[in-house]
Scaffold this motif. Structure first.
Motif, mmCIF file in Angstrom:
data_model
loop_
_atom_site.group_PDB
_atom_site.id
_atom_site.type_symbol
_atom_site.label_atom_id
_atom_site.label_comp_id
_atom_site.label_asym_id
_atom_site.label_seq_id
_atom_site.Cartn_x
_atom_site.Cartn_y
_atom_site.Cartn_z
ATOM 1 N N ALA A 19 24.363 2.669 0.857
ATOM 2 C CA ALA A 19 23.976 3.423 2.048
ATOM 3 C C ALA A 19 23.627 4.866 1.697
ATOM 4 C CB ALA A 19 25.099 3.388 3.079
ATOM 5 N N ALA A 20 24.398 5.480 0.821
ATOM 6 C CA ALA A 20 24.127 6.865 0.410
ATOM 7 C C ALA A 20 22.818 6.950 -0.365
ATOM 8 C CB ALA A 20 25.287 7.392 -0.430
ATOM 9 N N TRP A 21 22.606 6.002 -1.259
ATOM 10 C CA TRP A 21 21.354 5.945 -2.032
ATOM 11 C C TRP A 21 20.156 5.751 -1.119
ATOM 12 C CZ3 TRP A 21 18.727 1.082 -2.490
ATOM 13 C CH2 TRP A 21 17.616 1.088 -3.352
ATOM 14 N N ALA A 22 20.271 4.840 -0.164
ATOM 15 C CA ALA A 22 19.174 4.579 0.766
ATOM 16 C C ALA A 22 18.842 5.819 1.592
ATOM 17 C CB ALA A 22 19.535 3.411 1.681
ATOM 18 N N ALA A 23 19.874 6.508 2.064
ATOM 19 C CA ALA A 23 19.653 7.726 2.843
ATOM 20 C C ALA A 23 18.981 8.803 2.002
ATOM 21 C CB ALA A 23 20.988 8.237 3.391
ATOM 22 N N ASP A 24 19.396 8.901 0.758
ATOM 23 C CA ASP A 24 18.836 9.890 -0.178
ATOM 24 C C ASP A 24 17.352 9.654 -0.405
ATOM 25 O OD1 ASP A 24 17.925 11.064 -2.657
ATOM 26 O OD2 ASP A 24 20.000 11.339 -3.275
ATOM 27 N N ILE A 25 16.994 8.454 -0.815
ATOM 28 C CA ILE A 25 15.601 8.257 -1.235
ATOM 29 C C ILE A 25 14.637 8.193 -0.041
ATOM 30 C CG2 ILE A 25 16.330 7.174 -3.396
ATOM 31 C CD1 ILE A 25 15.387 4.483 -2.285
ATOM 32 N N THR A 26 15.112 7.724 1.107
ATOM 33 C CA THR A 26 14.215 7.670 2.265
ATOM 34 C C THR A 26 14.045 9.038 2.923
ATOM 35 O OG1 THR A 26 16.041 6.986 3.726
ATOM 36 C CG2 THR A 26 14.655 5.233 2.777
ATOM 37 N N ALA A 27 14.818 10.027 2.491
ATOM 38 C CA ALA A 27 14.692 11.387 3.027
ATOM 39 C C ALA A 27 13.716 12.248 2.222
ATOM 40 C CB ALA A 27 16.063 12.062 3.063
ATOM 41 N N ARG A 28 13.102 11.689 1.187
ATOM 42 C CA ARG A 28 12.191 12.475 0.362
ATOM 43 C C ARG A 28 10.955 12.874 1.163
ATOM 44 N NH1 ARG A 28 13.650 12.370 -4.984
ATOM 45 N NH2 ARG A 28 11.569 12.956 -5.728
ATOM 46 N N GLN A 29 10.497 14.113 0.953
ATOM 47 C CA GLN A 29 9.343 14.625 1.697
ATOM 48 C C GLN A 29 8.088 13.819 1.413
ATOM 49 O OE1 GLN A 29 8.921 18.832 0.955
ATOM 50 N NE2 GLN A 29 10.727 19.350 2.173
ATOM 51 N N THR A 30 7.964 13.331 0.202
ATOM 52 C CA THR A 30 6.790 12.517 -0.148
ATOM 53 C C THR A 30 6.740 11.238 0.686
ATOM 54 O OG1 THR A 30 8.110 11.561 -1.942
ATOM 55 C CG2 THR A 30 6.600 13.361 -2.520
ATOM 56 N N TRP A 31 7.901 10.661 0.921
ATOM 57 C CA TRP A 31 7.968 9.446 1.726
ATOM 58 C C TRP A 31 7.644 9.759 3.186
ATOM 59 C CZ3 TRP A 31 7.025 4.738 1.723
ATOM 60 C CH2 TRP A 31 7.580 3.833 2.625
ATOM 61 N N THR B 279 0.835 -1.196 0.000
ATOM 62 C CA THR B 279 0.000 0.000 0.000
ATOM 63 C C THR B 279 0.872 1.249 0.000
ATOM 64 O OG1 THR B 279 -1.743 -1.168 1.218
ATOM 65 C CG2 THR B 279 -1.839 1.231 1.215
ATOM 66 N N GLN B 280 1.916 1.249 0.798
ATOM 67 C CA GLN B 280 2.823 2.399 0.872
ATOM 68 C C GLN B 280 3.448 2.705 -0.484
ATOM 69 O OE1 GLN B 280 5.599 1.271 3.914
ATOM 70 N NE2 GLN B 280 4.218 1.769 5.598
ATOM 71 N N ARG B 281 3.745 1.658 -1.238
ATOM 72 C CA ARG B 281 4.350 1.841 -2.567
ATOM 73 C C ARG B 281 3.423 2.680 -3.466
ATOM 74 N NH1 ARG B 281 5.287 -3.285 -3.392
ATOM 75 N NH2 ARG B 281 7.361 -3.214 -2.478
ATOM 76 N N VAL B 282 2.133 2.405 -3.402
ATOM 77 C CA VAL B 282 1.159 3.162 -4.200
ATOM 78 C C VAL B 282 1.012 4.583 -3.667
ATOM 79 C CG1 VAL B 282 -1.280 3.307 -4.855
ATOM 80 C CG2 VAL B 282 -0.090 1.098 -4.913
ATOM 81 N N LEU B 283 0.949 4.717 -2.358
ATOM 82 C CA LEU B 283 0.741 6.039 -1.765
ATOM 83 C C LEU B 283 1.901 6.989 -2.073
ATOM 84 C CD1 LEU B 283 -0.689 5.093 1.762
ATOM 85 C CD2 LEU B 283 -1.943 5.692 -0.316
ATOM 86 N N VAL B 284 3.127 6.499 -1.997
ATOM 87 C CA VAL B 284 4.248 7.389 -2.257
ATOM 88 C C VAL B 284 4.294 7.794 -3.736
ATOM 89 C CG1 VAL B 284 6.052 5.639 -2.657
ATOM 90 C CG2 VAL B 284 6.651 7.871 -1.693
ATOM 91 N N CYS B 285 3.851 6.918 -4.618
ATOM 92 C CA CYS B 285 3.770 7.276 -6.035
ATOM 93 C C CYS B 285 2.760 8.397 -6.242
ATOM 94 C CB CYS B 285 3.406 6.052 -6.866
ATOM 95 S SG CYS B 285 3.413 6.333 -8.648
ATOM 96 N N LEU B 286 1.604 8.295 -5.602
ATOM 97 C CA LEU B 286 0.591 9.347 -5.688
ATOM 98 C C LEU B 286 1.120 10.661 -5.136
ATOM 99 C CD1 LEU B 286 -2.476 7.220 -4.577
ATOM 100 C CD2 LEU B 286 -2.219 8.308 -6.820
ATOM 101 N N GLU B 287 1.877 10.586 -4.047
ATOM 102 C CA GLU B 287 2.460 11.799 -3.465
ATOM 103 C C GLU B 287 3.488 12.420 -4.412
ATOM 104 O OE1 GLU B 287 1.599 13.392 -0.864
ATOM 105 O OE2 GLU B 287 0.413 11.980 0.325
ATOM 106 N N GLU B 288 4.300 11.598 -5.051
ATOM 107 C CA GLU B 288 5.296 12.110 -5.997
ATOM 108 C C GLU B 288 4.629 12.822 -7.164
ATOM 109 O OE1 GLU B 288 8.570 12.324 -6.033
ATOM 110 O OE2 GLU B 288 9.075 11.138 -4.251
ATOM 111 N N LYS B 289 3.451 12.348 -7.542
ATOM 112 C CA LYS B 289 2.731 12.962 -8.656
ATOM 113 C C LYS B 289 1.829 14.119 -8.200
ATOM 114 C CE LYS B 289 4.268 10.932 -12.279
ATOM 115 N NZ LYS B 289 4.896 11.757 -13.343
ATOM 116 N N GLY B 290 1.768 14.349 -6.897
ATOM 117 C CA GLY B 290 0.975 15.456 -6.385
ATOM 118 C C GLY B 290 -0.513 15.292 -6.592
ATOM 119 N N LEU B 291 -0.993 14.060 -6.515
ATOM 120 C CA LEU B 291 -2.395 13.770 -6.799
ATOM 121 C C LEU B 291 -3.209 13.630 -5.515
ATOM 122 C CD1 LEU B 291 -1.815 11.066 -9.555
ATOM 123 C CD2 LEU B 291 -2.337 13.492 -9.895
#
Length: 213
Positions: free
Chosen positions: A192-204, A15-27
């Motif tokens: 580790a750098a990639w993981a820190a980067d993507i998990t810091a997104r405001q949408t997430w 479910t989270q996978r879908v929700l973060v996609c919607l957030e990234e698209k601003g829907l």
């Protein structure tokens, strides 16, 4: 894209996978809670959306979809000009397609087994199996060795921009970062750098806030 309903549970990785996609698209969307503890996902009316009885279910008007990765691809293609561009063009799209498959076929099976053992079993009053944890940490290390090589060539898995290939990792990756298996990630600097980067997104962060509620 009004009238979107996501039927699921905020703690569900799919479910989270879908929700973060919607957030990234601003829907705009409505999260319709499914009480999995009482088995709502195994009964009607939920089965009319996903006959396999697994969250999430997705509705957009008269369109009903299930399988989180299929849903995110629909959202992304249907709203290509909105929000974050999660796709690529030409040969780069072919590379993105490879890493979408890698997440689903290589990363998710191992990560989800670790998260089941370490996070969800205790939540349900079950005992963690140390042998299963050790086995799957070894498997995860092998998968992430390949990621380390890839991420030494580009900032993200699909190339130099954040795409669906990265987004699909977020739910299971976040859980891994919160328990002992984080050591497997930390041992690989690029991962580790990639993981820190993507998990810091405001949408997430917005999706995680829904879970905390």
């Amino acid at each position: 894209m009004a009238g979107i309903k996501v039927h699921g549970a905020a703690m569900s990785t799919a479910t989270q996978r879908v929700l973060v996609c919607l957030e990234e698209k601003g829907l705009d969307y409505e999260l319709c809670p499914v009480n999995m503890a009482t088995g709502e996902h195994k009964k009607q009316p939920f089965l009319s959306i996903n006959p396999f009885g697994q969250v999430p279910g997705f509705e957009h008007g008269d369109l009903k979809l299930f399988e989180s990765r299929a849903i995110t691809q629909y959202i992304t293609h249907e709203n290509a000009q909105k929000g974050t561009n999660l796709l690529c063009q030409g040969k780069e799209m072919a590379i993105l397609g490879v890493w979408l498959e890698v997440e689903a076929q290589k990363f998710e099976p191992v990560a989800s087994k670790l998260n089941w053992e370490i996070v969800f079993k205790p939540m349900f009053g079950m005992q963690t199996d140390p042998a299963a944890v050790e086995e799957n940490e070894t498997k995860l290390a092998g998968v992430l060795d390949v990621y380390e090589t890839r991420l030494s060539q580009s900032k993200y898995l699909g190339g130099d921009s954040f795409t669906l290939a990265d987004l699909h990792h977020l739910p299971n990756l976040q859980l891994l970062l919160n328990h002992q298996s984080k050591k497997v990630i930390d041992a690989r600097p690029k991962v580790a750098a990639w993981a820190a980067d993507i998990t810091a997104r405001q949408t997430w962060a917005k999706v995680l806030a829904l879970h905390k509620k």
